[in-house]
Design a protein around this motif. Sequence first.
Motif, short mmCIF file in Angstrom:
data_model
loop_
_atom_site.label_atom_id
_atom_site.label_comp_id
_atom_site.label_asym_id
_atom_site.label_seq_id
_atom_site.Cartn_x
_atom_site.Cartn_y
_atom_site.Cartn_z
N PHE A 293 2.13 12.85 1.95
CA PHE A 293 1.20 11.74 2.36
C PHE A 293 0.60 11.84 3.75
O PHE A 293 -0.54 11.47 3.84
N GLU B 283 -4.51 9.26 -4.93
CA GLU B 283 -5.16 8.96 -4.06
C GLU B 283 -5.94 7.64 -4.56
O GLU B 283 -5.95 6.64 -3.96
N ASP C 134 0.76 -1.32 -0.07
CA ASP C 134 -0.06 0.12 -0.02
C ASP C 134 0.96 1.28 -0.16
O ASP C 134 0.74 2.10 -0.75
N THR D 131 1.35 3.95 -3.15
CA THR D 131 1.00 5.26 -2.85
C THR D 131 2.07 6.22 -3.43
O THR D 131 2.03 7.24 -4.08
N ALA E 252 -3.69 4.93 -5.88
CA ALA E 252 -2.84 4.22 -4.90
C ALA E 252 -3.68 3.07 -4.13
O ALA E 252 -3.43 2.02 -3.84
N SER E 253 -4.96 3.51 -4.00
CA SER E 253 -6.09 2.68 -3.33
C SER E 253 -6.22 1.21 -4.19
O SER E 253 -5.95 0.24 -3.81
N ARG F 20 -9.12 2.79 1.85
CA ARG F 20 -8.00 2.56 2.25
C ARG F 20 -7.71 1.70 3.53
O ARG F 20 -8.69 1.51 4.31
#
Length: 475
Positions: free
Chosen positions: A179, A278, A150, A154, A281-282, A459
Amino acid sequence: MVDNYPEEPLQPPWPKPKPYTSNIFRRLARGWKSWFGLLNEWDFRVSLGELNLLGKRVFLVNDPLLVRKVLVDEVDLFPKHPYTLWILEPLIGRAIFSVNGEEWAIQRRLIDQAFQVANLKKAFPAMTAATSSLLHRLEMNGVDSFVDIDKEMTMVAADVIIRTILSRPIEGDEATDIFKAFSRYQRHAGRALVLRFLRLPKSLIQLSLKDDAKVIRNWIQAFIHERLEQNKVDERNPLEKIDFLDTLIMAEDPKTKKKFSEQDLVDQVCFLFLAGHETSASSLGIAAWLLARSPEVQKQMRVEVMSVVCDRPIHSMLRFDELRQLPYSEAVFNEALRLYPPVSFFIRDRDKKDGELATSEGRRRCPVGSLLTLSPWVIQRHDKYWPEPHQFKPERFLKNSSSLQRNAFLPFGMGPRKCPGASFAKQEALLVLAELVRRYELLPVTDQDPDFVGLLTVRSQNGIRLRLRELEHKT
């Protein structure tokens, strides 16, 4: 490609809905840390749910035809809800995501113009460079290592979007600060909706968001201001190498001749960074986790990738045109988006005239001021629209599959307000995931499942740990 799908598809863990309660305050308390806590079991079975939340009519719209009515056919009657603006305004100002009417229309024409100039092929080198940096970081961990995938996803998603917009990588120290600010903003923004339902004023709600938003906005504004000052004295040919910020600066609305001001540019880039970093990344972290839990799916994806790259050495990465030759890999990513959509809900406002919402189960009056929630999280796990809705079955997204329901798959929304970066996100995901399975066997860490929460995006509160075992390959 060998079509040997797993006989027993994986049913990965997910935060299941709570038992029904008529106590509104208990329900809001359950949703304080994650909006998933607001959901009851019956929300995943009905076509249209209704709730009186402290005097406000709230509808949960699950029926695909009604979803299409709200997002496509009668979109002008259901604009973005003011709550969306209030929650995101400290960070993205009045960017395209949360405004309505002519203000949105002008911005959309400018954004579309920028995307046409900075197309997917032009963005591909930035994606390749960021992916190469990711692979280098993973290589430094050793041949058989544990990683927080994760965290790595990100980083690579942020690196892709910053390279694309600003033509520069994101550095380690600055990345950490940004972040952390995003993570804090997410937590506070998720709670802001609950506070608004409790009738707290906008100014108080936004107070908890401003400090973290300021960190991100100041960081982005510094780059934009520097670029604008540079452009005043830079006499380069405008057709030479340009990035997405250049296309935003140059964009001009053909109808109004409006261009983005410096403040507008900050708003739009903050939104693009939020959306492009965002959400990617998820979805990337979750897709890698699902592959680790599904060895047969991972094997089939690897076979497909290797059939495309053939005997090329490992340092020769996938090319732009080769990503179009990965239908199974794309199905894997689509199935990850179905089970764990990064943006798990949209809210709309009934703001012009009273109406009604009709489904096969009946009709409901929808007065002005009603709040409509359309949740990919719910619709894409609804057993009325998806066979075996909680199982990980990428093959349902392959051609000639009858299980993909029209208007019931909306990780990027649909209609005129569909995310303009959907193709960008899919291209990025295919490249990153393909290069990952090409080099590593992804293995699960069985004693730590992700703890998924629904905030601005989906997340994991405790990260997503995987074990990466390096494969033998040609150098």
